[in-house]
Scaffold this motif. Structure first.
Motif, mmCIF file in Angstrom:
data_model
loop_
_atom_site.group_PDB
_atom_site.id
_atom_site.type_symbol
_atom_site.label_atom_id
_atom_site.label_comp_id
_atom_site.label_asym_id
_atom_site.label_seq_id
_atom_site.Cartn_x
_atom_site.Cartn_y
_atom_site.Cartn_z
ATOM 1 N N VAL A 1 13.320 -2.994 -4.742
ATOM 2 C CA VAL A 1 12.529 -1.851 -4.293
ATOM 3 C C VAL A 1 11.395 -2.359 -3.400
ATOM 4 O O VAL A 1 11.003 -3.524 -3.472
ATOM 5 C CB VAL A 1 11.973 -1.034 -5.478
ATOM 6 C CG1 VAL A 1 13.077 -0.237 -6.142
ATOM 7 C CG2 VAL A 1 11.262 -1.926 -6.496
ATOM 8 N N TYR A 2 10.872 -1.445 -2.555
ATOM 9 C CA TYR A 2 9.967 -1.867 -1.484
ATOM 10 C C TYR A 2 8.760 -0.948 -1.370
ATOM 11 O O TYR A 2 8.754 0.180 -1.857
ATOM 12 C CB TYR A 2 10.712 -1.867 -0.148
ATOM 13 C CG TYR A 2 12.007 -2.626 -0.170
ATOM 14 C CD1 TYR A 2 12.033 -4.012 -0.047
ATOM 15 C CD2 TYR A 2 13.228 -1.958 -0.325
ATOM 16 C CE1 TYR A 2 13.226 -4.716 -0.068
ATOM 17 C CE2 TYR A 2 14.430 -2.647 -0.344
ATOM 18 C CZ TYR A 2 14.427 -4.024 -0.217
ATOM 19 O OH TYR A 2 15.607 -4.715 -0.257
ATOM 20 N N TYR A 3 7.766 -1.486 -0.661
ATOM 21 C CA TYR A 3 6.607 -0.682 -0.281
ATOM 22 C C TYR A 3 6.103 -1.224 1.048
ATOM 23 O O TYR A 3 6.023 -2.446 1.244
ATOM 24 C CB TYR A 3 5.498 -0.787 -1.338
ATOM 25 C CG TYR A 3 4.256 0.005 -0.993
ATOM 26 C CD1 TYR A 3 4.268 1.401 -1.000
ATOM 27 C CD2 TYR A 3 3.065 -0.644 -0.664
ATOM 28 C CE1 TYR A 3 3.131 2.133 -0.692
ATOM 29 C CE2 TYR A 3 1.914 0.085 -0.353
ATOM 30 C CZ TYR A 3 1.957 1.473 -0.369
ATOM 31 O OH TYR A 3 0.830 2.186 -0.054
ATOM 32 N N LEU A 4 5.788 -0.331 1.982
ATOM 33 C CA LEU A 4 5.244 -0.725 3.276
ATOM 34 C C LEU A 4 3.744 -0.428 3.274
ATOM 35 O O LEU A 4 3.332 0.715 3.476
ATOM 36 C CB LEU A 4 5.936 0.055 4.409
ATOM 37 C CG LEU A 4 7.456 -0.109 4.512
ATOM 38 C CD1 LEU A 4 8.017 0.793 5.611
ATOM 39 C CD2 LEU A 4 7.839 -1.570 4.764
ATOM 40 N N PRO A 5 2.923 -1.430 3.012
ATOM 41 C CA PRO A 5 1.473 -1.188 2.909
ATOM 42 C C PRO A 5 0.865 -0.848 4.268
ATOM 43 O O PRO A 5 1.303 -1.347 5.311
ATOM 44 C CB PRO A 5 0.941 -2.522 2.384
ATOM 45 C CG PRO A 5 1.928 -3.534 2.849
ATOM 46 C CD PRO A 5 3.261 -2.850 2.814
ATOM 47 N N SER A 6 -0.152 0.005 4.249
ATOM 48 C CA SER A 6 -0.930 0.232 5.460
ATOM 49 C C SER A 6 -1.718 -1.045 5.749
ATOM 50 O O SER A 6 -1.889 -1.886 4.868
ATOM 51 C CB SER A 6 -1.891 1.406 5.256
ATOM 52 O OG SER A 6 -2.853 1.080 4.270
ATOM 53 N N LYS A 7 -2.212 -1.169 6.962
ATOM 54 C CA LYS A 7 -2.888 -2.422 7.325
ATOM 55 C C LYS A 7 -4.109 -2.683 6.426
ATOM 56 O O LYS A 7 -4.408 -3.829 6.104
ATOM 57 C CB LYS A 7 -3.298 -2.412 8.795
ATOM 58 C CG LYS A 7 -3.681 -3.797 9.305
ATOM 59 C CD LYS A 7 -3.702 -3.888 10.808
ATOM 60 C CE LYS A 7 -3.977 -5.331 11.240
ATOM 61 N NZ LYS A 7 -3.993 -5.469 12.707
ATOM 62 N N LYS A 8 -4.773 -1.629 6.005
ATOM 63 C CA LYS A 8 -5.947 -1.807 5.129
ATOM 64 C C LYS A 8 -5.562 -2.388 3.771
ATOM 65 O O LYS A 8 -6.400 -2.945 3.066
ATOM 66 C CB LYS A 8 -6.665 -0.468 4.934
ATOM 67 C CG LYS A 8 -7.502 -0.041 6.127
ATOM 68 C CD LYS A 8 -8.360 1.164 5.806
ATOM 69 C CE LYS A 8 -7.535 2.405 5.573
ATOM 70 N NZ LYS A 8 -8.389 3.627 5.442
ATOM 71 N N GLU A 9 -4.275 -2.267 3.415
ATOM 72 C CA GLU A 9 -3.801 -2.777 2.127
ATOM 73 C C GLU A 9 -3.240 -4.189 2.216
ATOM 74 O O GLU A 9 -2.869 -4.769 1.190
ATOM 75 C CB GLU A 9 -2.708 -1.849 1.568
ATOM 76 C CG GLU A 9 -3.169 -0.439 1.269
ATOM 77 C CD GLU A 9 -2.021 0.490 0.891
ATOM 78 O OE1 GLU A 9 -2.097 1.109 -0.177
ATOM 79 O OE2 GLU A 9 -1.048 0.586 1.672
ATOM 80 N N TRP A 10 -3.187 -4.748 3.406
ATOM 81 C CA TRP A 10 -2.537 -6.043 3.600
ATOM 82 C C TRP A 10 -3.118 -7.140 2.708
ATOM 83 O O TRP A 10 -2.423 -8.070 2.331
ATOM 84 C CB TRP A 10 -2.629 -6.465 5.064
ATOM 85 C CG TRP A 10 -1.613 -5.794 5.944
ATOM 86 C CD1 TRP A 10 -0.839 -4.706 5.640
ATOM 87 C CD2 TRP A 10 -1.273 -6.153 7.280
ATOM 88 N NE1 TRP A 10 -0.043 -4.366 6.699
ATOM 89 C CE2 TRP A 10 -0.289 -5.241 7.727
ATOM 90 C CE3 TRP A 10 -1.707 -7.141 8.163
ATOM 91 C CZ2 TRP A 10 0.275 -5.311 9.000
ATOM 92 C CZ3 TRP A 10 -1.156 -7.215 9.434
ATOM 93 C CH2 TRP A 10 -0.168 -6.305 9.847
ATOM 94 N N GLY A 11 -4.387 -7.052 2.389
ATOM 95 C CA GLY A 11 -5.013 -8.108 1.597
ATOM 96 C C GLY A 11 -4.746 -8.015 0.104
ATOM 97 O O GLY A 11 -5.116 -8.914 -0.639
ATOM 98 N N MET A 12 -4.095 -6.950 -0.336
ATOM 99 C CA MET A 12 -3.808 -6.782 -1.760
ATOM 100 C C MET A 12 -2.655 -7.671 -2.210
ATOM 101 O O MET A 12 -1.831 -8.094 -1.396
ATOM 102 C CB MET A 12 -3.444 -5.322 -2.054
ATOM 103 C CG MET A 12 -4.597 -4.341 -1.962
ATOM 104 S SD MET A 12 -4.025 -2.625 -2.154
ATOM 105 C CE MET A 12 -3.125 -2.721 -3.719
ATOM 106 N N ASP A 13 -2.587 -7.918 -3.507
ATOM 107 C CA ASP A 13 -1.446 -8.616 -4.084
ATOM 108 C C ASP A 13 -0.363 -7.577 -4.382
ATOM 109 O O ASP A 13 -0.654 -6.539 -4.987
ATOM 110 C CB ASP A 13 -1.866 -9.318 -5.374
ATOM 111 C CG ASP A 13 -0.797 -10.263 -5.882
ATOM 112 O OD1 ASP A 13 0.314 -9.774 -6.187
ATOM 113 O OD2 ASP A 13 -1.066 -11.472 -5.991
ATOM 114 N N PRO A 14 0.895 -7.811 -3.953
ATOM 115 C CA PRO A 14 1.961 -6.837 -4.190
ATOM 116 C C PRO A 14 2.114 -6.436 -5.654
ATOM 117 O O PRO A 14 2.520 -5.305 -5.957
ATOM 118 C CB PRO A 14 3.218 -7.554 -3.692
ATOM 119 C CG PRO A 14 2.732 -8.556 -2.711
ATOM 120 C CD PRO A 14 1.372 -8.976 -3.192
#
Length: 250
Positions: free
Chosen positions: A193-206
């Motif tokens: 399964v997947y999630y496409l983070p917004s750029k503001k979320e890029w720094g989060m841990d999946p």
């Protein structure tokens, strides 16, 4: 990333002496780079050994902005003033560009690079402190006492199935890999399964993410992004394993 790569003095956030519990509000309507600046600012101000003296100071000459200085901070225990530049970047390794590793780290859409960023810091950002007009902005400090450091926060990605060993200076910053959409589709299966983070979320841990979906639900967004030549960061959950990778158009 340390000075062995940047050839610039390094400011490591680990030097900040912080309370056990941190609690501060972050704005939700700003870009990723500004969000990183806000977090670092809050960490410095929460520390017991440093304080922010100036922040995001625009240097203006004849009504024209000639640059901006990220931070002037003070080590309060040692009475030292530091001009601190912050960069928060995501780079992908393209081994076809050059025999020099430093030249092979590029932005996800190939329109910027690590070497260009470092060159700009060395020739524009840091020399700005010594511009004749800058001292007027920082009248409470002696410019000649100010040292300079870079806090370079990077997330690095290598090609999918890349077998060549990366220099240890870069290895600790590697967060995942990148591939094209055709390879991505070929690796899909019903358990992923997947999630496409917004750029503001890029720094989060999946692993912190709670919203997951199958490939079919993101298929159109991936196709559109590739057509528009916009690389996508994708998070994957497969059983109890989390991965972070870029799907690129090139």
């Amino acid at each position: 990333m340390d000075s062995s790569v940047t050839a610039l003095p390094t400011f490591d956030l680990s030097v900040l002496i912080l309370p056990n519990e941190l609690d501060f509000q972050l704005p939700t309507n700003i870009r990723l780079g500004h969000l990183a600046e806000k977090i670092v600012s809050e960490l410095i101000q929460a520390s017991t050994n440093y304080k922010v003296v100036y922040e995001n100071s625009q240097i203006i000459e004849k009504q024209k902005t000639i640059g901006e200085i990220d931070f002037i901070i003070e080590n309060v225990k040692e009475n030292k003033i530091i001009h601190l530049e912050l960069a928060y970047k995501f780079y992908l390794f393209d081994p076809t560009i050059s025999s020099e590793a430093i030249n092979n780290w590029i932005g996800p859409n190939r329109n910027d690079s690590l070497s260009e960023k470092l060159e700009k810091l060395k020739t524009k950002q840091f020399p700005l402190l010594y511009h004749s007009i800058t001292a007027v902005n920082f009248d409470s400090i002696d410019i000649n006492r100010v040292s300079q450091s870079l806090c370079l926060l990077v997330s690095l990605f290598v090609p999918y199935a890349f077998k060549t060993k990366v220099d240890p200076a870069y290895e600790k910053a590697i967060k995942g890999y990148y591939l094209d959409s055709k390879t991505f589709i070929s690796l899909d299966n019903v358990e992923k399964v997947y999630y496409l983070p917004s750029k503001k979320e890029w720094g989060m841990d999946p692993s912190q993410n709670e919203i997951w979906t199958d490939y079919k639900s993101i298929e159109n967004k991936i196709a559109t992004s590739i057509q528009e030549k916009q690389a996508l960061l994708c998070w994957q959950k497969y059983k109890e394993t989390y991965l972070s990778f870029f799907i690129v158009w090139w």
